[in-house]
Design a protein around this motif. Structure first.
Motif, short mmCIF file in Angstrom:
data_model
loop_
_atom_site.label_atom_id
_atom_site.label_comp_id
_atom_site.label_asym_id
_atom_site.label_seq_id
_atom_site.Cartn_x
_atom_site.Cartn_y
_atom_site.Cartn_z
N GLY A 32 -55.69 13.19 73.14
CA GLY A 32 -54.94 14.23 73.62
C GLY A 32 -55.01 14.34 72.33
O GLY A 32 -55.19 14.01 71.11
N VAL A 33 -53.54 15.00 71.71
CA VAL A 33 -53.22 15.74 70.89
C VAL A 33 -51.96 15.82 71.42
O VAL A 33 -50.07 15.57 71.32
N ILE A 34 -51.30 14.64 69.70
CA ILE A 34 -50.15 14.52 69.07
C ILE A 34 -50.10 15.54 68.33
O ILE A 34 -50.24 16.37 67.03
N PRO A 35 -48.01 16.52 68.68
CA PRO A 35 -47.66 17.80 67.92
C PRO A 35 -47.93 17.11 66.28
O PRO A 35 -47.49 16.48 66.09
N SER A 36 -48.22 18.17 65.87
CA SER A 36 -48.57 18.24 63.97
C SER A 36 -46.90 18.35 63.64
O SER A 36 -46.96 16.99 62.65
N TRP A 37 -46.64 17.90 64.19
CA TRP A 37 -45.03 18.33 63.45
C TRP A 37 -44.67 16.74 63.77
O TRP A 37 -43.23 16.25 63.33
N LEU A 38 -45.07 15.78 64.47
CA LEU A 38 -44.52 14.88 64.65
C LEU A 38 -44.85 13.39 63.83
O LEU A 38 -45.23 13.18 63.97
N ARG A 39 -44.08 13.33 62.74
CA ARG A 39 -43.85 13.35 61.68
C ARG A 39 -42.80 11.66 61.08
O ARG A 39 -42.18 12.10 61.45
N GLY A 40 -42.96 10.63 62.02
CA GLY A 40 -41.78 9.73 61.86
C GLY A 40 -42.22 8.47 62.18
O GLY A 40 -43.34 8.17 62.12
N GLY A 63 -34.00 -13.98 75.29
CA GLY A 63 -35.54 -13.87 74.94
C GLY A 63 -35.83 -13.59 73.32
O GLY A 63 -34.77 -12.51 72.54
N GLN A 64 -35.97 -14.29 72.26
CA GLN A 64 -35.90 -13.74 70.72
C GLN A 64 -36.24 -12.28 69.90
O GLN A 64 -37.27 -12.00 70.61
N ALA A 65 -35.46 -11.58 68.86
CA ALA A 65 -35.46 -10.72 69.25
C ALA A 65 -36.65 -9.92 67.79
O ALA A 65 -37.45 -10.32 67.86
N LEU A 66 -37.35 -8.81 69.02
CA LEU A 66 -38.62 -8.59 67.89
C LEU A 66 -38.64 -7.12 67.70
O LEU A 66 -37.88 -6.75 68.76
N MET A 67 -38.56 -6.75 67.25
CA MET A 67 -38.79 -5.66 66.63
C MET A 67 -39.93 -4.86 66.51
O MET A 67 -41.30 -5.49 65.82
N HIS A 68 -40.55 -3.52 66.86
CA HIS A 68 -41.86 -2.47 67.22
C HIS A 68 -41.29 -1.30 66.64
O HIS A 68 -40.50 -0.78 66.08
N LYS A 69 -42.22 -0.68 65.61
CA LYS A 69 -42.57 0.11 65.18
C LYS A 69 -44.23 1.07 65.18
O LYS A 69 -45.02 0.60 64.73
N PHE A 70 -43.83 2.71 65.83
CA PHE A 70 -45.23 3.08 65.93
C PHE A 70 -44.60 3.86 64.08
O PHE A 70 -43.55 5.17 64.36
N ASP A 71 -45.46 4.31 63.42
CA ASP A 71 -45.67 5.19 62.75
C ASP A 71 -46.54 6.84 63.04
O ASP A 71 -47.64 6.43 63.69
N LEU A 72 -45.82 7.65 62.95
CA LEU A 72 -46.58 8.44 63.66
C LEU A 72 -46.69 9.54 62.06
O LEU A 72 -45.88 10.09 62.22
N GLU A 73 -47.84 9.65 62.04
CA GLU A 73 -48.06 11.18 61.24
C GLU A 73 -49.21 12.19 61.30
O GLU A 73 -50.66 12.23 61.91
N GLY A 74 -48.75 13.17 62.90
CA GLY A 74 -49.65 14.12 63.21
C GLY A 74 -50.65 13.38 64.23
O GLY A 74 -50.84 12.51 65.34
N ASP A 75 -52.04 12.98 63.53
CA ASP A 75 -52.57 12.86 64.73
C ASP A 75 -53.07 11.23 63.85
O ASP A 75 -54.16 10.43 64.75
N GLN A 76 -51.96 10.83 63.42
CA GLN A 76 -52.35 9.14 63.07
C GLN A 76 -51.12 8.20 63.62
O GLN A 76 -50.07 8.55 63.50
N VAL A 77 -51.73 7.67 64.18
CA VAL A 77 -50.19 6.28 64.62
C VAL A 77 -51.06 4.91 64.56
O VAL A 77 -51.44 4.71 63.98
#
Length: 561
Positions: A32-40, A63-77
């Motif tokens: 699919g296509v991630i919007p180009s403005w979605l950068r965060g 359950g012990q704390a787990l932190m997740h992060k998805f970096d969004l850079e337009g068409d890259q994650v």
């Protein structure tokens, strides 16, 4: 919105399983296509370790704390997950592939609680539903005196993450919050709020104003040694770069209906001019908390009890000037409450939308992992015994006159909610039901927060729970009660976070972000990007790993935004 999907394969069990650290990046594939403005960055918190040695954690919130992060850079994650290591630094080296790919890598976040547990290979600090017993290797006298050390409170920050000033904190519901680096996910500092505020703990759901001012609520020791509730205020980022937490203050104190038994608080409401606190019949027995826990060993869950006769009370307080409205007493029938959807003022009324569970029986009693991991038919049977979920609207009149006893005071044309003044001065509230389905919950609600928190709105987004199992994402029009649903077979999504389209003029102009697990798929974990208007899929970024259940989180715009 009612789910007709069954889960006979019990694939949902995978989201309640421990994950191991990954030392190498895992490539993710975007369709699919991630919007180009979605950068965060999408930051998420949840449990990731469900046992230590041969000692299992018993409750969903243990359950012990787990932190997740998805970096969004337009068409890259890029996807990270990491545990919290106080004082330790763990290098994470992301690798970004070509246009149609992204990278996934993670490490556990180890809190103090986690580090001690792993060091001793056992549960060391009591969690929400799991008791920590003295070290069996100690002699009988050492073990006896261990019980009298006092209550040792967990810092297992698995519930949420949010900004204070220019910093970010992972949180649970105790007095400890943990400063984290939102880029590397490293732990920076453990903070005890008791050093700055008269508070026993705060919720994991603060409200944040446009300038960065943070409000929260928690119980405290009030006047005459009675339990009360304090609303606290943390100022925005300081020009002198000092820590805003050091300048935090209590702005309002609200009384508890029972002197030694405060109600459990998970969230609260805020309009442009008022705070809304709902005092529910699920109580914390303070004497049991202090005695049973310190002497004989008990969990947080053991210290909850329901008041079957109090019903539910609504309390109002003004923001400017800050003050408790003692003359306004609102009451309704008993319900459990964890998440406020929104609240706003309209024509002399305060409209309060809530995700409720009918009755005084505590919903958390049904969230033990042994229940959630059962076969599907057993999960459904357990849910039949639990309170029925319902999204509701309550309307609180601000202008109350004694001569209006016995009649409905609500004159808003768009709601069927009522408020009737009784002879004892209380206003009895009856709700308008926004959604109700048999054992189907609209929960973990989100709105276009930056533009519509505390204001009249139309749309809420939530996680659909099917007999406590998350299996769909729902959009709800709170005015018309129309619903839209995203659902895919054998998929288990998480709380959908709304991100507004830059320059968008409509309330629902934006996207929803949700972390989804699809057990058995070639790439069983993925970030789902939905069009918030139509609830249609725009894109997904798939990774070759199962992602455990996440509870809450936030979208962090890029630093330059």
């Amino acid at each position: 919105m009612v789910s007709r999907v069954e889960h006979p394969a019990a694939g949902y069990r995978k989201i309640f399983e421990t994950v191991e650290e990954l030392n190498e990046p895992i490539p993710a594939e975007i369709t699919g296509v991630i919007p180009s403005w979605l950068r965060g960055s999408l930051l998420r918190m949840g449990p990731g370790l469900f046992e230590v040695g041969d000692e299992p954690f018993r409750h969903l919130f243990d359950g012990q704390a787990l932190m997740h992060k998805f970096d969004l850079e337009g068409d890259q994650v890029t996807y990270f997950r990491k545990s919290d290591v106080c004082g330790q630094k763990i290098a994470v080296v992301p690798v970004i592939f070509a246009r149609e790919h992204a990278i996934f890598v993670f490490r556990f976040i180890k809190t103090d609680t986690y580090v001690r547990a792993m060091t001793e290979n056992r549960v060391v600090i009591t969690e929400f539903g799991t008791v920590a017993y003295p070290d069996p290797c100690k002699n009988v006298f050492s073990r006896f005196f261990t019980y009298f050390r006092g209550v040792e409170v967990t810092d297992n920050c698995l519930v949420n993450v949010y900004p204070i000033g220019e910093d970010f904190y992972a949180v649970t519901e105790t007095n400890y919050i943990t400063k984290v680096d939102p880029d590397s996910l490293e732990t920076l500092k453990k903070v005890d709020l008791c050093k700055y505020l008269s508070i026993n703990g705060v919720t994991a759901h603060p409200h944040t104003e446009a300038d960065g001012t943070v409000y929260n609520i928690g119980n405290c020791i009030g006047k005459n040694m009675s339990l009360a509730y304090n609303i606290i205020k943390i100022p925005p980022a300081q020009g002198d770069k000092s820590d805003p937490i050091e300048k935090s203050q209590v702005v309002i104190q609200l009384p508890s209906s029972e002197r030694l038994k405060p109600s459990y608080i998970h969230s609260f409401g805020m309009t442009e001019s008022y705070f809304v606190f709902v005092e529910q019949p699920v109580k914390i027995n303070l004497l049991k908390f202090l005695s049973a826990w310190s002497i004989s060993g008990a969990t947080y869950m053991d210290c909850f009890q329901s008041n079957e006769s109090m019903g539910t009370w609504f309390h109002l307080a003004t923001k400017e000037p800050a003050g408790y409205m003692t003359s306004h007493k609102y009451r309704t029938s008993a319900f459990n409450l964890f998440h406020h959807i929104n609240a706003y003022e309209d024509q002399g009324f305060i409209v309060v939308d809530l995700c409720t569970w009918k009755g005084h029986d505590f919903v958390y009693n049904y969230l033990y992992l042994a229940n959630l991991r059962q076969e599907w038919d057993e999960v459904k049977k357990a849910a039949l015994r639990a309170p029925q979920p319902e999204a509701r609207r309550y309307v609180l009149p601000l202008d109350i006159h004694r001569e209006e006893q016995g009649r409905n005071l609500v004159s808003l044309s768009y709601t069927t909610a009522t408020a009737v003044l009784h002879s004892d001065g209380t206003v009895w509230l009856e709700p308008e039901v926004l959604f109700s389905g048999p054992r189907q919950a609209f929960e973990f609600p989100q709105i276009n927060y930056s533009k519509f928190c505390g204001k009249k709105y139309s749309f809420a987004y939530g996680l659909g729970l099917n007999h406590f199992i998350p299996d769909r994402i729902v959009k709800l029009n709170v005015q018309t009660k129309e619903t839209w649903v995203w659902q895919e077979e054998d998929c288990y999504p998480s709380e959908p976070l709304f991100v507004a389209t830059p320059g968008g003029t409509k309330e629902d102009d934006g996207v929803l972000l949700s972390v989804v697990v699809k057990p058995g798929a070639e790439r069983p974990g993925f970030l789902l990007v939905l069009d918030a208007m139509k609830l249609t899929e725009l894109a997904r970024a798939e990774v070759n790993t199962v992602i455990p259940v996440t509870l809450h989180g936030m979208y962090k715009p890029p630093s330059s935004a």
